[in-house]
Design a protein around this motif. Sequence first.
Motif, mmCIF file in Angstrom:
data_model
loop_
_atom_site.group_PDB
_atom_site.id
_atom_site.type_symbol
_atom_site.label_atom_id
_atom_site.label_comp_id
_atom_site.label_asym_id
_atom_site.label_seq_id
_atom_site.Cartn_x
_atom_site.Cartn_y
_atom_site.Cartn_z
ATOM 1 N N THR A 92 -6.856 -6.499 9.708
ATOM 2 C CA THR A 92 -6.079 -6.502 10.844
ATOM 3 C C THR A 92 -4.603 -6.125 10.893
ATOM 4 N N THR A 93 -3.919 -6.533 9.894
ATOM 5 C CA THR A 93 -2.494 -6.176 9.567
ATOM 6 C C THR A 93 -2.364 -5.447 8.303
ATOM 7 N N THR A 94 -1.533 -4.352 8.269
ATOM 8 C CA THR A 94 -1.246 -3.804 7.073
ATOM 9 C C THR A 94 0.212 -3.234 6.922
ATOM 10 N N THR A 95 0.679 -3.319 5.646
ATOM 11 C CA THR A 95 2.085 -2.771 5.243
ATOM 12 C C THR A 95 1.659 -1.362 4.856
ATOM 13 N N ASP A 96 2.790 -0.629 4.886
ATOM 14 C CA ASP A 96 2.914 0.594 3.983
ATOM 15 C C ASP A 96 4.059 0.816 3.255
ATOM 16 N N HIS A 97 4.130 1.406 2.014
ATOM 17 C CA HIS A 97 5.377 1.505 1.339
ATOM 18 C C HIS A 97 5.299 3.163 1.155
ATOM 19 N N HIS A 119 0.893 -1.321 0.009
ATOM 20 C CA HIS A 119 -0.101 -0.005 -0.210
ATOM 21 C C HIS A 119 0.849 1.222 0.033
ATOM 22 N N HIS A 120 0.347 2.294 -0.387
ATOM 23 C CA HIS A 120 0.691 3.560 -0.333
ATOM 24 C C HIS A 120 -0.120 4.472 0.244
ATOM 25 N N PHE A 121 -0.124 4.859 1.637
ATOM 26 C CA PHE A 121 -1.389 5.422 2.438
ATOM 27 C C PHE A 121 -1.624 6.949 1.999
ATOM 28 N N TYR A 122 -0.525 7.596 1.581
ATOM 29 C CA TYR A 122 -0.586 9.073 1.465
ATOM 30 C C TYR A 122 -1.487 9.174 -0.016
#
Length: 448
Positions: free
Chosen positions: A119-124, A65-68
């Motif tokens: 419930t668990t996330t990554t972010d790049h 993912h890329h939250f921004y």
Amino acid sequence: MEQSQAIWIKDPTGIFADGAARGVVVKDGRIVELVPAGGTPATADAVVLDASQHVVLPGLINTHHHFYQTLTRALPAAMDRELFPWLQALYPVWARLTPERLELGVTVAMSELLLSGCTTTTDHHYVFPAGLEDALDIEVAVAKRLGMRVLLTRGSMNRSQRDGGLPPDSVVQDEDTILADSARVVVRHHERGEDAMVQIALAPCSPFSVTTSLMRRTAELAEKLDVRLHTHLAETADENTFCEQLHHCRPLDYLEQCGWLNSRTWLAHGIFFNAEEIKRLGRARTSISHCACSNQLLASGCCPVCEMEAAGVGIGLGVDGSASNDASNLMQEVRAAFLLQRARYGVLKVSHKDALRWATRGSAACVGRPELGEIAVGKAADLALFKLDELRFSGHGDPVAALVLCGAHRADRVMVSGKWAVVDGAIPGLDVADLIRRHSAAARAMQG
């Protein structure tokens, strides 16, 4: 650890687990008991949660993912473009990120994920304009506030337009700054062990946006600090051509030359690998984050998941950024991955259970967390409970299959490490209307 009251999640209408027809018992952040058909818990004094209207899944795990990018959804300037021109249209907008805007973008992304059963996330996060040096610290604070489990990656770019890369000079950093901050965020935030709620990985954006020196030194630092590695690879045919022109080899060869082809690494996309390269990935135990929605929107191609799994490559799911997916909904991603791969391989090779497995056990392997992604004794009490009371589910037969086939998109309850992070379809204490108002204003300001 402070002892907590055991909870019996009782008599679900469906559950993605064997031997748990009457539900599960959780205590102290762990699944301590599966209750079989006709059975009752051996655990004394468990509080009962009536789950007779719920389908229970292991908490879904988002591996890319890329939250921004929630701040640049459906941006006209970037629509109807393939990856490279899409990036060129968006980089100038992302250069306007500020700490306040990032905090709002992260909160929206994590909230949307939680509400979808994640419930668990990554972010790049790899965009660092001046003033945004504490981006990872901002993300950690939001995760702790929402009670979400995270593996945040300290991304990087040091090859800008003046060096033949795609990003403008204003969003890249120099190698020494990147490596120093990478070490800082690991030392400050990375937790170890099966109960870890915040972990850090290192993640140069892609082979065409960083130098060879940074790729190699990042791999060395990850080994020294014992953290995972992540990057984009083999997403488009253009990327393969670019790599061959710049490095005189294919992307996977380059990855190996840089010390990345190992079990510490998981890669986003993995579309354009040939048969021999897929076997090498399997031997190295390098895993892949399949991003079905993003790949379709950008017309990048389709990850060959069946060939990869046959070769021993672990497959997880990722929503990718909300500027290429335009959503952060992992349950919708499960359905998209199922439909895309069913169309590619046929009814005998891909089922709804495969798609759910990719989003749970498969994703857990990507992030190096075998204690997650499965409803079994000893595993983390990370669970997603969905109701089937919408029109879209009316007339369903198999309740677990209905979540995928009928298009579930919102969980009713979500538990992370034994604690409720979503109750009655809402995140306790989160003013969604106010968040939308502030986030939308920030997006308009960024977009000019």
